[in-house]
Write an enzyme that holds these catalytic residues in place. Structure first.
Site, PDB file in Angstrom:
ATOM      1  N   ILE A 131      71.729  77.223 -43.023  1.00  0.00           N
ATOM      2  CA  ILE A 131      71.669  77.559 -44.445  1.00  0.00           C
ATOM      3  C   ILE A 131      70.252  77.367 -44.964  1.00  0.00           C
ATOM      4  O   ILE A 131      69.858  77.954 -45.951  1.00  0.00           O
ATOM      5  CB  ILE A 131      72.670  76.720 -45.277  1.00  0.00           C
ATOM      6  CG1 ILE A 131      72.344  75.230 -45.238  1.00  0.00           C
ATOM      7  CG2 ILE A 131      74.100  76.981 -44.845  1.00  0.00           C
ATOM      8  CD1 ILE A 131      73.038  74.425 -46.331  1.00  0.00           C
ATOM      9  N   ASP A 132      69.456  76.512 -44.276  1.00  0.00           N
ATOM     10  CA  ASP A 132      68.122  76.156 -44.785  1.00  0.00           C
ATOM     11  C   ASP A 132      67.100  77.296 -44.681  1.00  0.00           C
ATOM     12  O   ASP A 132      66.064  77.268 -45.323  1.00  0.00           O
ATOM     13  CB  ASP A 132      67.556  74.941 -44.027  1.00  0.00           C
ATOM     14  CG  ASP A 132      68.435  73.710 -44.146  1.00  0.00           C
ATOM     15  OD1 ASP A 132      69.373  73.736 -44.959  1.00  0.00           O
ATOM     16  OD2 ASP A 132      68.195  72.736 -43.406  1.00  0.00           O
ATOM     17  N   MET A 174      70.779  71.596 -51.211  1.00  0.00           N
ATOM     18  CA  MET A 174      70.448  71.325 -49.797  1.00  0.00           C
ATOM     19  C   MET A 174      69.257  72.140 -49.310  1.00  0.00           C
ATOM     20  O   MET A 174      68.845  73.099 -49.950  1.00  0.00           O
ATOM     21  CB  MET A 174      71.656  71.619 -48.910  1.00  0.00           C
ATOM     22  CG  MET A 174      72.569  70.446 -48.696  1.00  0.00           C
ATOM     23  SD  MET A 174      73.784  70.850 -47.423  1.00  0.00           S
ATOM     24  CE  MET A 174      74.558  69.246 -47.232  1.00  0.00           C
TER      25      MET A 174
HETATM   26  O1  F6P Z   1      70.513  71.795 -41.847  1.00  0.00           O
HETATM   27  C1  F6P Z   1      71.548  72.151 -42.694  1.00  0.00           C
HETATM   28  C2  F6P Z   1      71.868  71.030 -43.651  1.00  0.00           C
HETATM   29  O2  F6P Z   1      72.954  71.433 -44.469  1.00  0.00           O
HETATM   30  C3  F6P Z   1      70.709  70.530 -44.520  1.00  0.00           C
HETATM   31  O3  F6P Z   1      70.483  71.361 -45.619  1.00  0.00           O
HETATM   32  C4  F6P Z   1      71.181  69.157 -44.867  1.00  0.00           C
HETATM   33  O4  F6P Z   1      70.122  68.290 -45.210  1.00  0.00           O
HETATM   34  C5  F6P Z   1      71.850  68.710 -43.600  1.00  0.00           C
HETATM   35  O5  F6P Z   1      72.266  69.875 -42.925  1.00  0.00           O
HETATM   36  C6  F6P Z   1      73.046  67.816 -43.806  1.00  0.00           C
HETATM   37  O6  F6P Z   1      73.477  67.392 -42.567  1.00  0.00           O
HETATM   38  P1  F6P Z   1      74.890  66.738 -42.272  1.00  0.00           P
HETATM   39  O7  F6P Z   1      75.929  67.812 -42.376  1.00  0.00           O
HETATM   40  O8  F6P Z   1      74.752  66.224 -40.879  1.00  0.00           O
HETATM   41  O9  F6P Z   1      75.118  65.679 -43.299  1.00  0.00           O
END
Ligand code: F6P
Length: 303
Positions: A131-132, A174
């Site tokens: 998504i990033d 995010m």
């Molecule tokens: O890399 C995708 C992402 O959604 C980031 O935007 C976010 O910081 C991270 O993953 C969150 O990770 P997790 O699902 O492991 O908490």
């Protein structure tokens, strides 16, 4: 014509789930089957590859999954580089299972491991997902579009409450260290956008917010990326000490940038301020192709 070699293809999904993963899984399986190849789906990313945990995927297992968010194979943030002899284990498992190639669907972490495996002689195809939207050499990763739309819709909904209560509303979005989601959603539906790639002085931000309000605005929307950094916010931010296998801090936990910024704005402007952390809501959705899928169903592509 010489007979084509039948291949055994491995498939895995790693990192944060993103809408569209199942559509890619389905596409690989259907294409492979049509060409007479076999597909093994590894459970929970590189972890399944290391443990030889897999399922055989045929058209039956992937029928209609393109409409579901998440990944039917599961995902993890297992980092092969962190496991002693990790790459040797993966290569040995691939040889034992007779895998000719591996399709790794993931973001910078999963694909970083895939690149190392390729450099070590493995046959790997990487599919950019996150998504990033921060994968090298790729304009758009899948998952980004849905997450951006969810963030934009959330901002749209928060306008009414911010306006009714004459508040400043800070929305934490995010993206880890990349501000793409915040930038796109914020340009559509916020008055101020703060992203990690651009330094922003909080005095200046607060001055502009106060100016808006003295010019007649009754509320302000601020979109801030979870990875936005500022020395004045740093003293308020308290993340969990826990890190994932790739060494990433868990953003959005404890006191994150959204809360810190809201407190700072309220203190400096005297305007009542609230914050919302969107978090994983941005990831949990079917991909946007559902409507297209319904439209295309009658077309020859879907027979
Ligand atoms: O890399 C995708 C992402 O959604 C980031 O935007 C976010 O910081 C991270 O993953 C969150 O990770 P997790 O699902 O492991 O908490």
């Amino acid at each position: 014509m010489p007979e084509r070699k039948k291949l055994r293809i491995g498939l895995l999904t790693g990192g944060g789930d993103a809408p569209g993963l199942n559509a890619v899984i389905r596409a690989v399986v259907i294409k492979a089957q049509a060409l007479g190849h076999e597909t093994l789906g590894f459970i929970c990313g590189w972890r399944g590859m290391l443990n030889k945990e897999y399922v055989v995927l045929t058209r039956k297992e992937v029928e209609d999954i393109q409409r579901e968010g998440g990944t039917i194979l599961g995902s993890s943030r297992t980092n092969v580089s962190k496991i002693p002899n990790g790459f040797e284990i993966v290569k040995a498992n691939m040889a034992e299972l007779g895998l000719d190639a591996l399709v790794a669907i993931g973001g910078e972490d999963t694909l970083g491991v895939a690149a190392k495996l390729h450099a070590a002689g493995g046959h790997v195809v990487g599919v950019p997902k996150t998504i990033d939207n921060d994968v090298n050499c790729t304009d758009y990763t899948f998952g980004f579009d849905t997450a951006t739309n969810r963030a934009m819709e959330a901002l749209d909904r928060l306008h009414t409450t911010a306006k009714s209560h004459r508040r400043v509303m800070v929305v934490e979005i995010m993206g880890r260290h990349a501000g793409w989601i915040t930038l796109h959603a914020g340009m559509a539906s916020a008055h101020f956008v703060l992203i990690p790639e651009v330094e922003y002085d909080l005095d200046e931000l607060c001055r502009q917010i106060k100016q808006r309000h003295s010019n007649g605005a009754v509320y302000t929307m601020v979109a801030v990326s979870e990875g936005f950094e500022n020395k004045d916010l740093a003293r308020r931010i308290m993340h969990s000490a826990e890190k994932d296998d790739f060494g990433h801090v868990r953003l959005g936990t404890g006191i994150g940038v959204g809360q810190a910024l809201a407190e700072e704005i309220e203190d400096r402007t005297g305007l009542e301020t609230r914050h919302v952390v969107l978090g994983h809501l941005q990831r949990g959705d079917p991909p946007p192709s559902t409507a297209c899928w319904a439209r295309a169903r009658g077309s020859r592509l879907w027979r």
